[in-house]
Design a protein around this motif. Sequence first.
Motif, PDB file in Angstrom:
ATOM      1  N   LYS A  38     -36.323   6.861  30.661  1.00 29.77           N
ATOM      2  CA  LYS A  38     -37.346   7.861  30.282  1.00 29.77           C
ATOM      3  C   LYS A  38     -37.347   8.045  28.768  1.00 29.77           C
ATOM      4  CE  LYS A  38     -38.703   8.635  34.462  1.00 29.77           C
ATOM      5  NZ  LYS A  38     -39.996   8.097  34.881  1.00 29.77           N
ATOM      6  N   ALA A  75     -37.943  10.048  22.936  1.00 22.81           N
ATOM      7  CA  ALA A  75     -39.394  10.278  23.001  1.00 22.81           C
ATOM      8  C   ALA A  75     -39.720  11.761  23.030  1.00 22.81           C
ATOM      9  CB  ALA A  75     -39.972   9.582  24.219  1.00 22.81           C
ATOM     10  N   ILE A  77     -39.599  15.930  23.886  1.00 26.65           N
ATOM     11  CA  ILE A  77     -39.468  16.789  25.064  1.00 26.65           C
ATOM     12  C   ILE A  77     -39.995  16.068  26.299  1.00 26.65           C
ATOM     13  CG2 ILE A  77     -41.735  17.907  24.898  1.00 26.65           C
ATOM     14  CD1 ILE A  77     -40.219  20.577  25.498  1.00 26.65           C
TER      15      ILE A  77
HETATM   16  N1  CAA Z   1     -41.087  12.687  28.769  1.00 22.09           N
HETATM   17  C1  CAA Z   1     -40.923  12.187  29.993  1.00 22.09           C
HETATM   18  N2  CAA Z   1     -40.987  10.863  30.267  1.00 22.09           N
HETATM   19  C2  CAA Z   1     -41.215  10.031  29.235  1.00 22.09           C
HETATM   20  C3  CAA Z   1     -41.388  10.503  27.923  1.00 22.09           C
HETATM   21  C4  CAA Z   1     -41.313  11.889  27.701  1.00 22.09           C
HETATM   22  N3  CAA Z   1     -41.435  12.438  26.483  1.00 22.09           N
HETATM   23  N4  CAA Z   1     -41.619   9.433  27.108  1.00 22.09           N
HETATM   24  C5  CAA Z   1     -41.573   8.348  27.890  1.00 22.09           C
HETATM   25  N5  CAA Z   1     -41.347   8.695  29.180  1.00 22.09           N
HETATM   26  C6  CAA Z   1     -41.220   7.823  30.343  1.00 22.09           C
HETATM   27  C7  CAA Z   1     -42.561   7.219  30.735  1.00 22.09           C
HETATM   28  O1  CAA Z   1     -43.289   8.120  31.539  1.00 22.09           O
HETATM   29  C8  CAA Z   1     -42.100   5.989  31.464  1.00 22.09           C
HETATM   30  O2  CAA Z   1     -41.661   6.374  32.741  1.00 22.09           O
HETATM   31  P1  CAA Z   1     -42.029   5.452  34.043  1.00 22.09           P
HETATM   32  O3  CAA Z   1     -41.373   4.124  33.781  1.00 22.09           O
HETATM   33  O4  CAA Z   1     -41.431   6.193  35.180  1.00 22.09           O
HETATM   34  O5  CAA Z   1     -43.511   5.359  34.064  1.00 22.09           O
HETATM   35  C9  CAA Z   1     -40.859   5.550  30.688  1.00 22.09           C
HETATM   36  O6  CAA Z   1     -40.409   6.719  30.000  1.00 22.09           O
HETATM   37  C10 CAA Z   1     -41.133   4.489  29.663  1.00 22.09           C
HETATM   38  O7  CAA Z   1     -42.192   4.941  28.840  1.00 22.09           O
HETATM   39  P2  CAA Z   1     -43.269   3.938  28.204  1.00 22.09           P
HETATM   40  O8  CAA Z   1     -43.636   2.888  29.211  1.00 22.09           O
HETATM   41  O9  CAA Z   1     -44.367   4.758  27.629  1.00 22.09           O
HETATM   42  O10 CAA Z   1     -42.366   3.265  27.069  1.00 22.09           O
HETATM   43  P3  CAA Z   1     -42.816   2.575  25.725  1.00 22.09           P
HETATM   44  O11 CAA Z   1     -41.571   1.987  25.149  1.00 22.09           O
HETATM   45  O12 CAA Z   1     -43.996   1.688  25.947  1.00 22.09           O
HETATM   46  O13 CAA Z   1     -43.342   3.779  24.784  1.00 22.09           O
HETATM   47  C11 CAA Z   1     -43.124   5.903  23.685  1.00 22.09           C
HETATM   48  C12 CAA Z   1     -42.406   4.658  24.248  1.00 22.09           C
HETATM   49  C13 CAA Z   1     -44.024   5.498  22.513  1.00 22.09           C
HETATM   50  C14 CAA Z   1     -42.033   6.832  23.224  1.00 22.09           C
HETATM   51  C15 CAA Z   1     -44.030   6.536  24.765  1.00 22.09           C
HETATM   52  O14 CAA Z   1     -43.273   6.634  25.970  1.00 22.09           O
HETATM   53  C16 CAA Z   1     -44.522   7.916  24.420  1.00 22.09           C
HETATM   54  O15 CAA Z   1     -45.454   8.062  23.642  1.00 22.09           O
HETATM   55  N6  CAA Z   1     -43.902   8.972  25.012  1.00 22.09           N
HETATM   56  C17 CAA Z   1     -44.346  10.351  24.855  1.00 22.09           C
HETATM   57  C18 CAA Z   1     -43.970  10.903  23.496  1.00 22.09           C
HETATM   58  C19 CAA Z   1     -44.368  12.358  23.359  1.00 22.09           C
HETATM   59  O16 CAA Z   1     -45.531  12.711  23.268  1.00 22.09           O
HETATM   60  N7  CAA Z   1     -43.344  13.244  23.352  1.00 22.09           N
HETATM   61  C20 CAA Z   1     -43.520  14.665  23.169  1.00 22.09           C
HETATM   62  C21 CAA Z   1     -43.169  15.008  21.708  1.00 22.09           C
HETATM   63  S1  CAA Z   1     -43.496  16.657  21.299  1.00 22.09           S
HETATM   64  C22 CAA Z   1     -42.057  17.469  21.524  1.00 22.09           C
HETATM   65  O17 CAA Z   1     -40.977  16.912  21.638  1.00 22.09           O
HETATM   66  C23 CAA Z   1     -42.331  18.936  21.621  1.00 22.09           C
HETATM   67  C24 CAA Z   1     -41.264  19.901  21.523  1.00 22.09           C
HETATM   68  O18 CAA Z   1     -40.127  19.701  21.125  1.00 22.09           O
HETATM   69  C25 CAA Z   1     -41.586  21.292  21.903  1.00 22.09           C
END
Ligand code: CAA
Length: 269
Positions: A38, A75, A77
């Motif tokens: 994740k 990645a 939260i």
């Molecule tokens: N939360 C939960 N699950 C996540 C996650 C997250 N933040 N980021 C990735 N995952 C999971 C995906 O859902 C996926 O799960 P499945 O295999 O079960 O479908 C797995 O991890 C792999 O993810 P990707 O296929 O997307 O992996 P990638 O290597 O192609 O991409 C990434 C990596 C660019 C980090 C992309 O996963 C992404 O953009 N993630 C979300 C990032 C995001 O928006 N995070 C929130 C930040 S804001 C914050 O953190 C707020 C706060 O403190 C209050």
Amino acid sequence: MAEAVLGGSAEDVSIKEAGLRYEVDGEIATITLDRPEKRNAQTFATWSALARIGDDLPEQVRIVVVQGEGPSFSAGIDLRMFTPEGVPGQGSFSSVAQLDNVSFEQRIEQAQQGFLWLRRPEIVSIAAVHGHAIGAGFQLALACDLRIVADDVKFCMKEPALGLVPDLTGTKPLVDLVGTAKAIDICLTARFVDAEEAFRIGLAERVVSGGELTQAVRDKAAELLSTNRDAATATKRLLQGARGRTLEEQTAAERVEQAARIKALFAVS
Ligand code: CAA
């Protein structure tokens, strides 16, 4: 109700269940974000476990390394927080939104405790960052004293794109490192900062290839351990206070710390 909404059960979750690994080897403690499938997404349980690690850190530890397993440092939260179901046992943003402001701020304060201890003068914390460090991941890297990064690193302060502010202690270190204008640029665009830019603007101390990251961190830890422990603590305290003091106040603080050092080293009992 309040317990579930507040994520009270996050306190009871083990370090492993919170998605972390933790090892102490002499003077070096290593915390590994360990939910690679994740992308090391973080939850309230992660932050609670980090705070507990800080509370229980053995006295001999001088260096704390924070790193991530798998393709990303973190990645950010866990995006399940944005769903109505939330993270099991820890609520969701829609449940947290029902709290009064005082309770809500207390909840954030608890989460921040997972980050703040990494600045203690008695330790030097090193973030070993590779791949994505997004949102809470970026802020965890910023909570550390030093950042050594792999050349594939991608920092992103995603919160404003999601309607939120960065609230996990990251705004001050970011401004201290890169200045207000660059921090506004990075946060309000939620753009990615790559390794070259991170090094150029002072976010990263060093950039190495992914394969060299572990060794680069080991080398830095060895260098840091080569100085006197108490002098290192006192010097870090001085450096941390420097921005908030005038030159006069800072030089006075230097005198106080040095008097204590020289007495400790040379006073005849
Ligand atoms: N939360 C939960 N699950 C996540 C996650 C997250 N933040 N980021 C990735 N995952 C999971 C995906 O859902 C996926 O799960 P499945 O295999 O079960 O479908 C797995 O991890 C792999 O993810 P990707 O296929 O997307 O992996 P990638 O290597 O192609 O991409 C990434 C990596 C660019 C980090 C992309 O996963 C992404 O953009 N993630 C979300 C990032 C995001 O928006 N995070 C929130 C930040 S804001 C914050 O953190 C707020 C706060 O403190 C209050």
